[in-house]
Structure formats: structure tokens, C-alpha cells
Design a protein around this motif. Sequence first.
Motif, PDB file in Angstrom:
ATOM      1  N   PHE A   1       1.210  -1.582  -0.529  1.00  0.00           N
ATOM      2  CA  PHE A   1       0.173   0.391   0.491  1.00  0.00           C
ATOM      3  C   PHE A   1       0.825   1.317   0.111  1.00  0.00           C
ATOM      4  O   PHE A   1       0.739   2.190  -0.763  1.00  0.00           O
ATOM      5  CB  PHE A   1      -1.104  -0.110   1.402  1.00  0.00           C
ATOM      6  CG  PHE A   1      -2.482   0.868   1.369  1.00  0.00           C
ATOM      7  CD1 PHE A   1      -2.369   2.427   0.304  1.00  0.00           C
ATOM      8  CD2 PHE A   1      -3.212   0.669   1.918  1.00  0.00           C
ATOM      9  CE1 PHE A   1      -3.040   3.277   0.186  1.00  0.00           C
ATOM     10  CE2 PHE A   1      -3.834   2.077   1.750  1.00  0.00           C
ATOM     11  CZ  PHE A   1      -4.175   2.517   1.605  1.00  0.00           C
TER      12      PHE A   1
ATOM     13  N   TYR B   1      -9.809   0.837  -0.096  1.00  0.00           N
ATOM     14  CA  TYR B   1      -8.630  -0.035  -0.211  1.00  0.00           C
ATOM     15  C   TYR B   1      -9.357  -1.497   0.173  1.00  0.00           C
ATOM     16  O   TYR B   1      -8.496  -2.710  -0.501  1.00  0.00           O
ATOM     17  CB  TYR B   1      -7.416   0.473  -0.195  1.00  0.00           C
ATOM     18  CG  TYR B   1      -5.885  -0.477  -1.191  1.00  0.00           C
ATOM     19  CD1 TYR B   1      -5.224  -0.061  -1.705  1.00  0.00           C
ATOM     20  CD2 TYR B   1      -5.022  -1.406   0.536  1.00  0.00           C
ATOM     21  CE1 TYR B   1      -4.498  -1.334  -2.455  1.00  0.00           C
ATOM     22  CE2 TYR B   1      -4.535  -1.767   0.001  1.00  0.00           C
ATOM     23  CZ  TYR B   1      -3.940  -2.014  -1.165  1.00  0.00           C
ATOM     24  OH  TYR B   1      -2.832  -2.512  -1.993  1.00  0.00           O
TER      25      TYR B   1
ATOM     26  N   CYS C   1      -3.399  -2.975  -8.880  1.00  0.00           N
ATOM     27  CA  CYS C   1      -4.588  -2.434  -7.985  1.00  0.00           C
ATOM     28  C   CYS C   1      -5.955  -2.646  -8.704  1.00  0.00           C
ATOM     29  O   CYS C   1      -6.919  -3.047  -8.760  1.00  0.00           O
ATOM     30  CB  CYS C   1      -4.447  -1.509  -6.597  1.00  0.00           C
ATOM     31  SG  CYS C   1      -3.389  -2.012  -5.688  1.00  0.00           S
TER      32      CYS C   1
ATOM     33  N   SER D   1      -9.622   1.988  -6.316  1.00  0.00           N
ATOM     34  CA  SER D   1      -8.010   1.134  -5.750  1.00  0.00           C
ATOM     35  C   SER D   1      -7.378   1.606  -6.088  1.00  0.00           C
ATOM     36  O   SER D   1      -6.192   1.096  -5.671  1.00  0.00           O
ATOM     37  CB  SER D   1      -8.815   0.017  -7.218  1.00  0.00           C
ATOM     38  OG  SER D   1      -9.311   0.885  -8.601  1.00  0.00           O
TER      39      SER D   1
ATOM     40  N   GLY E   1      -6.647   4.807  -5.430  1.00  0.00           N
ATOM     41  CA  GLY E   1      -6.346   5.969  -4.086  1.00  0.00           C
ATOM     42  C   GLY E   1      -5.668   7.536  -4.601  1.00  0.00           C
ATOM     43  O   GLY E   1      -5.325   8.192  -4.188  1.00  0.00           O
TER      44      GLY E   1
END
Lengths: 458, 458
Positions: A80, A157, B94, B383, B385
Motif C-alpha cells: 500500500f 482499498y 490494484c 482502487s 487511491g
Amino acid sequence: MVLKMQQEPYKIYLEENEMPKSWHNVRAAMKEKPEPFIHPGTRQPCVKAELLPVFCEDLVDQELNVTDEYISIPDEILSFYKMFRPSPLVRAYCLEKELDTPAKIYYKFEGNNTSGSHKLNSAAAQVYYAKKQGLTHLTTETGAGQWGSALSMACAYYGVDLTVYMVKISGEQKPYRKVLMQTYGANVILSPSDTTDVGKKILAEHPDTGGSLGCAISEAIETAVKSQNCRYVLGSVLNHVLLHQSVVGLETKIAMDKYGIAPDVIVGCAGGGSNLGGLISPFMADKINGKNNIRFVAIEPASCPSLTRGKYALDFGDTGQTTPLIKMYTLGSGFLPSPNHAGGLRYHGMSPIISKLYDDGYIEAKSYVQSDVFEAAQKFARSEGILPAPESAHAIKGAFDEALKCKETGEAKTILFGLTGTGYFDMSAYQSFNEGKMSDYVPTDEDLQKGFDTLPGC
Amino acid sequence: MVLKMQQEPYKIYLEENEMPKSWHNVRAAMKEKPEPFIHPGTRQPCVKAELLPVFCEDLVDQELNVTDEYISIPDEILSFYKMFRPSPLVRAYCLEKELDTPAKIYYKFEGNNTSGSHKLNSAAAQVYYAKKQGLTHLTTETGAGQWGSALSMACAYYGVDLTVYMVKISGEQKPYRKVLMQTYGANVILSPSDTTDVGKKILAEHPDTGGSLGCAISEAIETAVKSQNCRYVLGSVLNHVLLHQSVVGLETKIAMDKYGIAPDVIVGCAGGGSNLGGLISPFMADKINGKNNIRFVAIEPASCPSLTRGKYALDFGDTGQTTPLIKMYTLGSGFLPSPNHAGGLRYHGMSPIISKLYDDGYIEAKSYVQSDVFEAAQKFARSEGILPAPESAHAIKGAFDEALKCKETGEAKTILFGLTGTGYFDMSAYQSFNEGKMSDYVPTDEDLQKGFDTLPGC
């Protein structure tokens, strides 16, 4: 042969493989630790079991850990982080020229992600641990909206539901913050609200209040403990939040070491203390161990001066007085701050780590009135091309003053400050500054006394 | 021994010394050049002297240069670029997971600077040349506000006065864009306004109009030619703007070559065409020279479909019909687009370079209605961000469809799209989408005919 010191670019981005793999826990380096949380009933230190109904278990472990200096960042969080980190360490060449200072000014810019601030560093971690624990719902509060935005992104997310109690005055100053959080799927409620007992009580006593972080925290905690499979998460103040934010300081230190840059002074804004705590974390450990002689300067708004005019005392973290007691610099949980535009700095207390370091003389503190801060913000925006959040602008003003001191003395000091976020959602504040309508309210001693009167006095 | 292909990170940032030192002029590679500007009076190609009262001299030279494939970027502009470039090339891991596609999706993210979009690439250049020429004042128009914001930043950086004519409907949809520009010192006027003859005329004919880029351009040009030491600058459409934007494509190509990535399809949104033109520039030159077989896809809003439903004809660049005639895909300078939220794509014409490449079959074009675009935007935000600008979201929707085609066929194609900016100032659009109140207006053939009727017909 590779030269050890590389040539220094405008913006230093670490390579992905240079990014920190662990967070830094400054408490392990502190000779005297911050006092533990105290149970308001028993007056004994809180134990893990008492915190579990409110917080995720891994976060409680991190909260109570004062011994491990480095704590591994799980791979999922590292992934992330790679979405929005590393953040740049910027040499402010244009600003130096504008200020005509011999100082070298650097800033670590945390606004380069869509949440627009450093808050995502902890949101990414906290929601991961919630998900890992099998939780399906989180509650939180947000002041300026930065934390709520970051947490909404993180919850989207990981696929976790989120209820955000947003400080009412911030919600009114920044209607689009609310839309942003909703776009990421969050349920946003303006606080104080009638959805909780504590909200109803505060509204009954102060029907016209614009709310405060303290109120919103109370509401979010109440909702979390009353809901199924739900916990409360907080964006600042707590030790585990400072731990997550240490990624900021670690990246900065790696970048500075790589290019042979040694800061003389580090400046950060301080509301709950998480960005400052994160930025200074590894540098502070070195200072404590006698490896550097850096000055650390915390900047706060004159309207909410917990460090510069508060008391170092046990106090509740929230207005509803539902949290454990925390030893911190505080204006009293009943202090209702004025509607200063730096909503993220409008909190009555201060991180217990920052409070302890300040009390032990490792950190200095200064406060500024709002229009001085915005004047610095505007000058910074025009020379560096980044529109700062009002919170971040406090650090800018602090750095300006350090740079101007260098101009007087002729010293070429190295100044580092934390640029925590962007001001895209703070345009009504800039508008009020542009129109000369900004209030420079500073609480009187009498105003402060009203807050101190709400201290539990133990 | 150094490996040629490095391991590929989430985000590829070039080193400063890898950044392009020249812009790429795709016209030099084109076998047939776009037609030159035509003087509406003489019907002859415009010569340099005719453009000098409106534009800076260096920009006119760049505008007319169809021979030099590479044009050096002056050091002063390179320094400015280093404030906000290189921009990241991001692998959308993502998003790929979310779409469950075998495709590899990359986006070049130009929103990582405070102006929030790619527009700063040309603003940084244009204001430099104005300053170099000794000009003290510039005028421009802005639609979505991205160009105005970028130019305000650049003017603050170089110390040049700026008047911005902002399309009225955008000013109303995005009041804070105006405050942002003002914070950077710009004078912002909503268009149509009563400060110009053309503005007064348009207001008399269409008192309720929300304005358009075409109107605002007319007003800005009129003010520029009537003012001392002042010129007009434009944020899209023109050849020199695409030239400056080629820095986007060049950085992308350098990064892709470095990691051995070869795109199969490149998708970009197209309003005036500058971001698309910049992104594809070096890839297109290779395509023309038979070195690749990339598909190039332009995405436009169904509400303003200049490529997909327009005519390839000589037309004025502005509603007031004051510019030279430009051979381009156009809906007619009298076409008044609906108040679609993607203000930056609300222009009746299209870059003559993009128009020519499209007409010659090098580029495909597609259009989408607004709510489909926002649905993609929301999915992308959740997804990846990053909250995209509505303009950029058109490219996202285009990339989604390419990725979903791959899902059907099982092909692992490499898709690149341009993520031109962030949507921080577009929250009223997201609000309208969140509330299900978004209009999917598509002009009828009759609506379009009204615009075509205003073509000069030469």
C-alpha cells in the motif's frame, strides 16, 4: 567505483528498495518513557484487555510497546505504501532565494497523495490491522478532514465500512471534504450529532458549538463500542499513530544520509503531534543518544496553544471524558477551541510522546496567530508552487523565522520542515485571508482557565 | 555488470539527469503536415508578423516550426520543471486486480503538482518566454480552471501579471479554483464579461450562457491586443502547447524503455488535444516511421464530440471569430457546449496536429457520456487511491474498456493512459454523481447543425 555522496537533486525520491521496512518506535530510545494510560476509575495503568473493546489488538500491542525500537511493517502495508510513497524530500531553492537567506531549507512533502496529507501513512496501517482481525466496520473522527479522507481511501482499498464523525465547523468550512469521503464510500456525520448520547449531551449544553476533535472522538468511540465487529481508530495523538508516521522521518533520514545532509533544526506543526513525532523520530533517538545536536521546534496555533500555554497533566483524550487518562500537555478536555482554519491543530491535548520530550527539554515550542501563518503560506505557494494546508503552513512560518534568523547572523544552517499536506480543501480559509477577514483570536488566561477547570485533577 | 532491464517498481520516477532536455515536435515526423493557419481576410497562410501582436515571439517560432524534431528546453525552464517533474509512471496493479484483467495497465500521472494537472508543463514554458521578451502582463482563458491555476503559479514564479477569463459555468461549479488563482496573484474575471466588446456582444445575444472556452479566448485576446506590453497565452490546441506537453510522452518513453515496457495501446482524453498530443508525441513519430504498431485512442465527452461527430474544416479558434482560421475537427465556433463537468474538454475544436493524425488514420476516437465516465472515476479512485479530474476520467474509462476487451480475449496487452490531473476542485461534479443527479446529455444532429452553420465555409 561508486561515489558515496551523490549529487543532490531538487527533489530526492528514494528508490523503492531503499524505503524503510520497519517503523521506528522512539519510546525505546527515550531514557524516561511517557507515562502509561491511566484508568480513570481504578487510577491504575491501563492493561491490554481494557483497551481491546475500543482498539484493534495489533494496534494496542503497538500502543503499549515501549521496548522495541524497530517494528516490522507487514508486506501488505508496504505494498500500500508503494502506491503513494516514497514522498519527495525537496530542497527549497526558490524559497531560499525569496527569503534571501544563507540557510539551506528542505521540506519533506507528504501531500503528494490523493488524501493530500501524511495521514494516509497511519490509515494504511490501521485499516490493515482491522481487516486482519476480521473487523468489518470502523469509526473515527476528523477535524480538518485530512484524516477522514485518508481513512476513507484506506477503507475503500481494504473493503472495510467506515463512519466518520466530522467536526461540524470543518464540515461547514470544507463541504467538499465530505463529498470526497463519500466518494470513497464513507458515511460522514457532522459532530456533535444526535446519533450518540455524548453528542446529544454536548448539543444540549452548547447548542451553537462548531464542535471539536474532542467531541467527535467521544462520538466515534461511543458508536464503535456499541456496534458489532467494529473498532475505533484515531489519526493522531496515540503512540501507534506516531509509530506509523515514523516512516516519514525514516525516509527523510535515509535520503539525507544518502546525500550527506545534516539538519541543524527540524520544524513541524503540532496538533495531536503525529506528523511532528513521525518526522523527528529517528533524529530524536540519535539526539537522545548524543549522536546529533539538532534543535526540534514544534509550531502550534496561538488559538489552541497546548504546548506553549497548557499544563502537563493527566487528562481525558476526548470532551466526553470516556477515554483513559493520558499524561500530556493539555488545555483541558473541556477547552472548546475557536474556529481557527487549521482544523487539524484544533485539539486540546498533545501526543504523550511529544509532551514528554517537550517536558524533558528535547523539543522547543512556538505559537503563531493565523494571519501570520497564512502570509507565510502565500509566500511559500508563490515561490515553491505548492499550496500548503493551513496546518502545514504553521511549520512553514516556523521555518521562515529560522531562515530569517540565519539571514541576520549569516549562518548557513540546514533547516528541515515537514510539509504535511496540501490546501486544496482549504480555499475558504485562503479566501478569508485574501479578503483581509482572517481572525487572529488568541485565548485570554480566563478562557484557558475554563478549560483547565475541566482537568480531572489527579 | 549492470543489468540492462531493471526490476520494475510500482511507480517509476526518472532520475533528474534522465529527464528530457528537449521537447519533441511530432510535426517534423509527420509525412503530411497539418495545414498552416489561414488569415481570414487574405485567405493566405499566416506569417510570423501577423501573429506577433497576439503571441510571444519565441512561441510563434515554435508554432510555425514543422521541421525540427527536437527543440531544446532552456535551462530556466528545466529548473522550473525540476520543481514538479519528473512525474511518476504508475503500474496500476490494484486496478488490474479490480478489473480482473490480464492486461498490464500503466498511467502517467501529471496531477502531482499543486496546479493539479499537466497544464503546468506549458505554463512554465510560456511565461518564461514572455518574461524573456520583456512582457509584464499576460491574458488567458480557463475552462475547468486547470490551465488558469497552472498559469497563475507560473506567473507568480516569474513575476508576471496575469488576467484570467474563466468560463462562467466553471467559475460557478468551482468557486475555489478562482480563490486558488487569486492566491497566486491572478486577476480572475468570469466570462462572458462586460470588460470586452466581444463579451458584451455574447452577453447581449445569449444572456443566460454559462460561457465556453471559445468565448473566453475571444475576451482574453481582445484584452491582450488592447493592453501595453501584454500578450495572450493559450493552454491547449496550439502546436507549441503540444510541443511543451511532449515532455510527458518523452518521460514516459524513457521510463518504459528503461524497464522494457512496450505499450500496445495509448489512451488519452482530448479536449483541445494538448495532453494527448504530448503523451503520444514520441510514440507517434515511431509509429509513423514504422517502428511500432501502437493503437492511439482519443476519448472525448459525448456532449462535445469534435472528433467523433465534428467536421474537418477551417474554423476560428474562438467564438468571437477573431483568430486565424485553423484546419481542425470542429463543431463550429458557434457551438455552445452543455455544462458538462469536464470543463477542460468543452471546446468546439481540436488541435490541428491531433486532427490531422486522426484524419490520416493514426488515431482512433471514442466518446462517452458523463455518468459512465464518473463511474469509472469512482472505481479508479477506490482502487488506485487517486481522485481523478473529470477530464482525466475520460481516459480512465477508455482504458477500462481496453482492459475489459483483454479480459474477454485473454490477451495480456499493455495499456498506457494519461492521468492528466486530480479532481480536488471538481467535488460538486462528484457530488452530483454520488446523488444520481448527473446529466448524460448528448447533442442531437440538429444541435450540431447549429454549430456547423457558424463555420466560415471556405
